[in-house]
Write an enzyme that holds these catalytic residues in place. Structure first.
Site, PDB file in Angstrom:
ATOM      1  N   GLN A  84      -5.853  -3.238  10.540  1.00 46.49           N
ATOM      2  CA  GLN A  84      -4.748  -2.613  11.263  1.00 46.49           C
ATOM      3  C   GLN A  84      -5.165  -1.322  11.961  1.00 46.49           C
ATOM      4  O   GLN A  84      -4.319  -0.490  12.268  1.00 46.49           O
ATOM      5  CB  GLN A  84      -3.579  -2.340  10.319  1.00 46.49           C
ATOM      6  N   ASP A 122      -2.023   7.820   3.666  1.00 49.76           N
ATOM      7  CA  ASP A 122      -1.609   6.472   4.072  1.00 49.76           C
ATOM      8  C   ASP A 122      -2.257   6.157   5.426  1.00 49.76           C
ATOM      9  O   ASP A 122      -2.608   7.063   6.171  1.00 49.76           O
ATOM     10  CB  ASP A 122      -0.077   6.414   4.196  1.00 49.76           C
ATOM     11  N   GLU A 123      -2.391   4.878   5.738  1.00 49.12           N
ATOM     12  CA  GLU A 123      -2.946   4.445   7.037  1.00 49.12           C
ATOM     13  C   GLU A 123      -4.305   5.101   7.311  1.00 49.12           C
ATOM     14  O   GLU A 123      -4.565   5.594   8.413  1.00 49.12           O
ATOM     15  CB  GLU A 123      -1.968   4.788   8.172  1.00 49.12           C
ATOM     16  N   LYS A 151       0.821  -1.215   0.000  1.00 48.73           N
ATOM     17  CA  LYS A 151       0.000   0.000   0.000  1.00 48.73           C
ATOM     18  C   LYS A 151       0.853   1.263   0.000  1.00 48.73           C
ATOM     19  O   LYS A 151       0.646   2.170  -0.801  1.00 48.73           O
ATOM     20  CB  LYS A 151      -0.933   0.029   1.227  1.00 48.73           C
ATOM     21  N   THR A 152       1.804   1.292   0.904  1.00 49.65           N
ATOM     22  CA  THR A 152       2.658   2.471   0.988  1.00 49.65           C
ATOM     23  C   THR A 152       3.470   2.614  -0.299  1.00 49.65           C
ATOM     24  O   THR A 152       3.651   3.711  -0.823  1.00 49.65           O
ATOM     25  CB  THR A 152       3.579   2.378   2.225  1.00 49.65           C
ATOM     26  N   ARG A 185       4.856  -7.330  11.034  1.00 54.99           N
ATOM     27  CA  ARG A 185       6.081  -6.525  10.852  1.00 54.99           C
ATOM     28  C   ARG A 185       7.250  -7.422  10.463  1.00 54.99           C
ATOM     29  O   ARG A 185       8.268  -6.965   9.962  1.00 54.99           O
ATOM     30  CB  ARG A 185       6.480  -5.767  12.139  1.00 54.99           C
TER      31      ARG A 185
HETATM   32  P1  ATP Z   1       1.552  -2.132   5.971  1.00 54.09           P
HETATM   33  O1  ATP Z   1       0.120  -2.555   5.935  1.00 54.09           O
HETATM   34  O2  ATP Z   1       2.309  -2.879   6.993  1.00 54.09           O
HETATM   35  O3  ATP Z   1       1.704  -0.654   6.019  1.00 54.09           O
HETATM   36  P2  ATP Z   1       1.985  -2.000   3.135  1.00 54.09           P
HETATM   37  O4  ATP Z   1       0.790  -2.581   2.511  1.00 54.09           O
HETATM   38  O5  ATP Z   1       2.088  -0.532   3.176  1.00 54.09           O
HETATM   39  O6  ATP Z   1       2.182  -2.622   4.585  1.00 54.09           O
HETATM   40  P3  ATP Z   1       4.576  -1.892   1.938  1.00 54.09           P
HETATM   41  O7  ATP Z   1       5.311  -1.481   3.138  1.00 54.09           O
HETATM   42  O8  ATP Z   1       4.309  -0.915   0.881  1.00 54.09           O
HETATM   43  O9  ATP Z   1       3.226  -2.608   2.385  1.00 54.09           O
HETATM   44  O10 ATP Z   1       5.287  -3.156   1.266  1.00 54.09           O
HETATM   45  C1  ATP Z   1       5.726  -4.260   2.044  1.00 54.09           C
HETATM   46  C2  ATP Z   1       7.047  -4.785   1.514  1.00 54.09           C
HETATM   47  O11 ATP Z   1       6.836  -5.457   0.275  1.00 54.09           O
HETATM   48  C3  ATP Z   1       8.049  -3.696   1.230  1.00 54.09           C
HETATM   49  O12 ATP Z   1       9.330  -4.175   1.542  1.00 54.09           O
HETATM   50  C4  ATP Z   1       7.893  -3.470  -0.250  1.00 54.09           C
HETATM   51  O13 ATP Z   1       9.064  -2.929  -0.813  1.00 54.09           O
HETATM   52  C5  ATP Z   1       7.634  -4.877  -0.747  1.00 54.09           C
HETATM   53  N1  ATP Z   1       6.853  -4.912  -2.002  1.00 54.09           N
HETATM   54  C6  ATP Z   1       5.635  -4.414  -2.218  1.00 54.09           C
HETATM   55  N2  ATP Z   1       5.222  -4.653  -3.472  1.00 54.09           N
HETATM   56  C7  ATP Z   1       6.196  -5.336  -4.081  1.00 54.09           C
HETATM   57  C8  ATP Z   1       6.365  -5.877  -5.399  1.00 54.09           C
HETATM   58  N3  ATP Z   1       5.446  -5.765  -6.330  1.00 54.09           N
HETATM   59  N4  ATP Z   1       7.523  -6.521  -5.649  1.00 54.09           N
HETATM   60  C9  ATP Z   1       8.469  -6.650  -4.703  1.00 54.09           C
HETATM   61  N5  ATP Z   1       8.377  -6.164  -3.460  1.00 54.09           N
HETATM   62  C10 ATP Z   1       7.250  -5.511  -3.139  1.00 54.09           C
HETATM   63 MG    MG Z   2       2.224   0.827   4.784  1.00 52.87          MG
END
Ligand code: ATP
Ligand code: MG
Length: 737
Positions: A251, A220-221, A35-36, A617
């Site tokens: 979350q 975000d969040e 997402k981020t 995490r």
């Molecule tokens: P959270 O809910 O904990 O905030 P999130 O959904 O924001 O998580 P991110 O932090 O954006 O998730 O991504 C999680 C991890 O996966 C990061 O290390 C990111 O770089 C990696 N990632 C996300 N998408 C891909 C992708 N398509 N290919 C490779 N790595 C990825």
């Molecule tokens: Mg995130």
């Protein structure tokens, strides 16, 4: 221009989100699904593919740290700097607006931000002046009440109290607090947002200007926004703004602080023509971690529901360690962390998470003993340490003599003979005259209201601050800090404290000087805004003021960054972060889920979400620990393992036994049996007069035993260091005869 590089490293669904047509979009997805990452790429996409000016983008993240990371990542993708873009927290952005538009917001130009600690002190002061008994009405609760009202958008007079004594009392406190804040130009965190929301509502011209400017809003969040933040966003978005919100209902962990999970449920109704995109692939964690987390969260009833899968292999099972007590737990964690650090060479890959800040001290001591570099987020934060707050208070007074919180803090630090009684007299003068404490002193002295001794002491303080102000006029920020710390006598005062503590305080004060040296200001936001009529709204703050503001805004996250270190933090602060190795400590009933939450289903679900956040995490390895006894707030507690452990499917778990043996886990009763037998064997092995050996203290003779069960102690007279009391449970004594 070739923009495809922005889509590299994204899966199909992520690309869909990043390239979504300009409009309102909700990305609803589980932990670690990117997402981020999508938000960062979306901004780069808007700028490069859609030709949007960075000037037109406003991005909101949850912490200042996340904001600066986001900016860096966008700049890396675009290969240029984008200072015109606003990236920050809700509070940070609101603050920036108020600094530029203080007049329109009816604030004095030099208004001061109150951090949580200042706020609590002020509430206490209000309660004293209203003669409200703090035993009956805890100040913390009153502060919580005020903040809740503000988060709901209500000022004091809008609180409906009815004939409810609780509400009547708290409303009175709120009213009086509000008055004091207005008088002193003090703005607490919630007020920052409230005022800037009112700015939107009261000043159509300003609102129109910013609506026109920020046509792209990204959050975000989103699941942790509160009522006021959501309202602020909706007003700013208006009819033309386009909002991309990303979040995960599983979350949402700030319900206790007013966050409304409903905001995410209602997003589609609150905004027009919303496109919802779901991401389902997790890129962060191994199969074992992810599957266990999925099962855990499935115990919650109130969910939007998501499936999360990973391409990754199962990896290591989740490790489970049942510690004898909190010290044993901390030592185990330090041992394991050390092993990882020896292999990987990277302490920053390790995070130790806990439910409550009170757990950190024991963990901290274990890290110190193991000589593992560590950093604590939250808890006793750098800028909240007493010596730092004292130094900042002097700096604040030099900038603004009428800051009552600063005055109160240092008028008698270092001690200069201004005791509680004198201070109370000064407060009374200030109340009577409706002026600041500083002003009250001047007037009262001029009228001869204080006796000779008091007059002398107070005058000396006023003169000191005036002299400091005059002497530092021309100095740069860090020179000023350095000068103030010494000339105020603070350095000498704190350095005199005994032993390690004095040394640590001295080092911290020195650290403050280097923090000032590194501070450049104007980093995150531009300070001027050209309005449609050609006029310019400027924030016109001095570097000193901006520094003091930044410190207040950062309270709760900023740490001085020095070299790689293991990270220790509460589960709440871990949101959005990821680490190869994660320890979830203190997984015990009463602690986590927290005692206060188990009765209420809604709160219990929030605790479960918090556990879900914690587990997700972890990238490669997750270690869960719990202690059978724990000393917290001076009391020993005996706890069962957390119900959350019981909810994890055993096929993803592996229990670690002392000595390295492992086996599949079991339920709670067996856990306590194990430690009991462990204890008896140890206890049975000793008798008075027996010769024993200790790894650190060498050889000695058992003098006596005391207590029983988990808190049994043994006194040994060591040849080298004399008699010592040791915790029998893990003194690790060897019998020598
Ligand atoms: P959270 O809910 O904990 O905030 P999130 O959904 O924001 O998580 P991110 O932090 O954006 O998730 O991504 C999680 C991890 O996966 C990061 O290390 C990111 O770089 C990696 N990632 C996300 N998408 C891909 C992708 N398509 N290919 C490779 N790595 C990825
Ligand atoms: Mg995130």
């Amino acid at each position: 221009m070739d923009v495809t590089h922005i889509l590299d490293g994204l899966n199909e669904r992520q690309r869909e989100a990043v390239t979504a047509p300009i409009g309102n979009t909700l990305v609803l997805a589980g932990a670690g699904s990117g997402k981020t990452r999508v938000l960062v790429h979306r901004i780069a996409w808007l700028i490069e593919a859609e030709g949007v000016s960075p000037h037109g983008v406003l991005a909101v993240t949850f912490t200042n740290k996340a904001a600066s990371e986001m900016r860096q990542r966008i700049e890396a993708l675009l290969n240029l700097t984008v200072r015109a873009m606003w990236v920050g927290t809700f509070h940070g952005i609101a603050h920036r607006l108020l600094r530029m538009h203080w007049r329109e917001a009816a604030l004095p130009q030099n208004f001061q931000i109150l951090d949580a600690d200042d706020q609590l002190r002020l509430v206490k002061r209000v309660m004293r002046s209203l003669d409200i008994d703090e035993q009956k009405w805890p100040a913390r609760q009153a502060t919580g009440f005020i903040n809740t009202q503000k988060d709901e958008g209500r000022c004091a007079r809008e609180v409906v109290a009815g004939d409810d004594l609780f509400r009547i009392t708290h409303k009175r406190i709120y009213e009086s607090y509000e008055e004091l804040c207005n008088q002193g130009g003090l703005v607490d965190f919630a007020e920052l947002l409230l005022r800037s929301h009112e700015l939107w509502l009261n000043r159509e011209d300003l609102l129109a200007h910013y609506q026109n400017r920020f046509q792209h809003l990204l959050v975000d969040e989103f699941q942790d926004t509160n009522t006021l933040q959501n309202a602020w966003l909706r007003v700013l978005a208006g009819k033309t703004g386009r909002v991309m919100a990303v979040g995960d209902d599983d979350q949402s962990i700030y319900g206790w602080r007013g966050a409304r999970i409903e905001n995410i449920h209602q997003y589609s109704q609150d905004f027009d023509a919303v496109q919802t995109i779901r991401l389902e692939q997790n890129y962060r964690s191994t199969g074992n971690i992810l599957k266990a987390a999925n099962v855990l969260i499935s115990h919650n009833a109130d969910r939007l529901g998501k499936e999360l899968w990973t391409d990754d292999d199962d990896g290591e099972p989740i490790k489970l360690y049942s510690a004898y007590n909190d010290l044993d737990e901390a030592r185990f964690i330090a041992d394991r962390a050390q092993r990882h650090i020896e292999d990987s060479g990277s302490p920053q890959e390790v995070a130790v998470l806990y439910r409550s800040n009170a757990q950190s001290r024991v963990l901290e001591e274990a890290m110190l003993r193991a000589q593992i570099p560590y950093r604590i987020y939250g808890g006793q934060r750098f800028f909240e340490r007493a010596e730092i707050k004292n130094a900042l208070a002097y700096m604040r007074l030099m900038h603004d003599r009428h800051s009552d919180p600063a005055f109160e803090r240092v008028v008698n630090t270092p001690a200069r003979g201004i005791g509680d009684k004198t201070l109370e007299a000064i407060r009374a003068e200030a109340r009577e005259r409706s002026v600041s404490l500083w002003q009250a002193c001047k007037e009262a002295i001029a009228e001869g209201k204080f006796n000779g001794r008091v007059t002398g002491a107070v005058q000396a303080f006023l003169k000191l601050v005036d002299d400091l102000g005059a002497a530092t006029n021309e100095l740069s920020l860090h020179e000023l800090a350095d000068f103030v710390i010494h000339a105020s006598g603070l350095m000498e005062f704190h350095a005199r404290e005994r032993g390690e503590r004095g040394l640590a305080r001295k080092e911290n004060l020195e650290e403050l000087v280097s923090a000032c040296r590194q501070f450049t200001g104007e980093l995150v936001f531009p300070v001027a805004e050209t309005l449609p009529d050609g006029s310019e709204a400027r924030s016109d703050v001095s570097i000193l003021e901006e520094f003091l503001d930044q410190v207040a805004l950062d309270a709760g996250e900023q740490q001085t960054e020095t070299g790689p270190a293991l990270q220790m933090m509460t589960l709440h602060s871990a949101k959005g972060l990821e680490f190869p190795l994660v320890f979830l400590s203190g997984m015990e009933e009463g602690l986590f889920p927290h005692r206060m939450s188990v009765e209420e289903p809604g709160r219990l679900e929030e605790e479960r979400r918090l556990c879900y956040v914690g587990m997700t995490r972890a990238m490669r390895e997750l270690v869960i620990t719990f202690a059978e006894t724990r000393r917290l707030h001076g009391n020993d507690t005996y706890n069962r393992p957390s119900r959350f452990i019981m909810e994890l499917p055993t096929q993803h778990l592996e229990e670690i036994r002392l000595g390295g043996a492992v086996r599949r886990p079991y339920g709670a009763p067996e856990a306590s049996k194990r430690s009991a037998s462990l204890f008896e064997e140890t206890a049975a092995g000793f008798r008075l007069g027996q010769r024993v050996g200790h790894a650190k203290f060498g050889e000695g003779v058992v003098l006596q035993c005391e207590g029983s069960g988990d808190r049994a102690r043994i006194q040994v007279n060591f040849a080298g260091v004399g008699a010592k009391w040791l915790m029998l449970g893990y003194a690790n004594l060897q019998t020598l005869d």
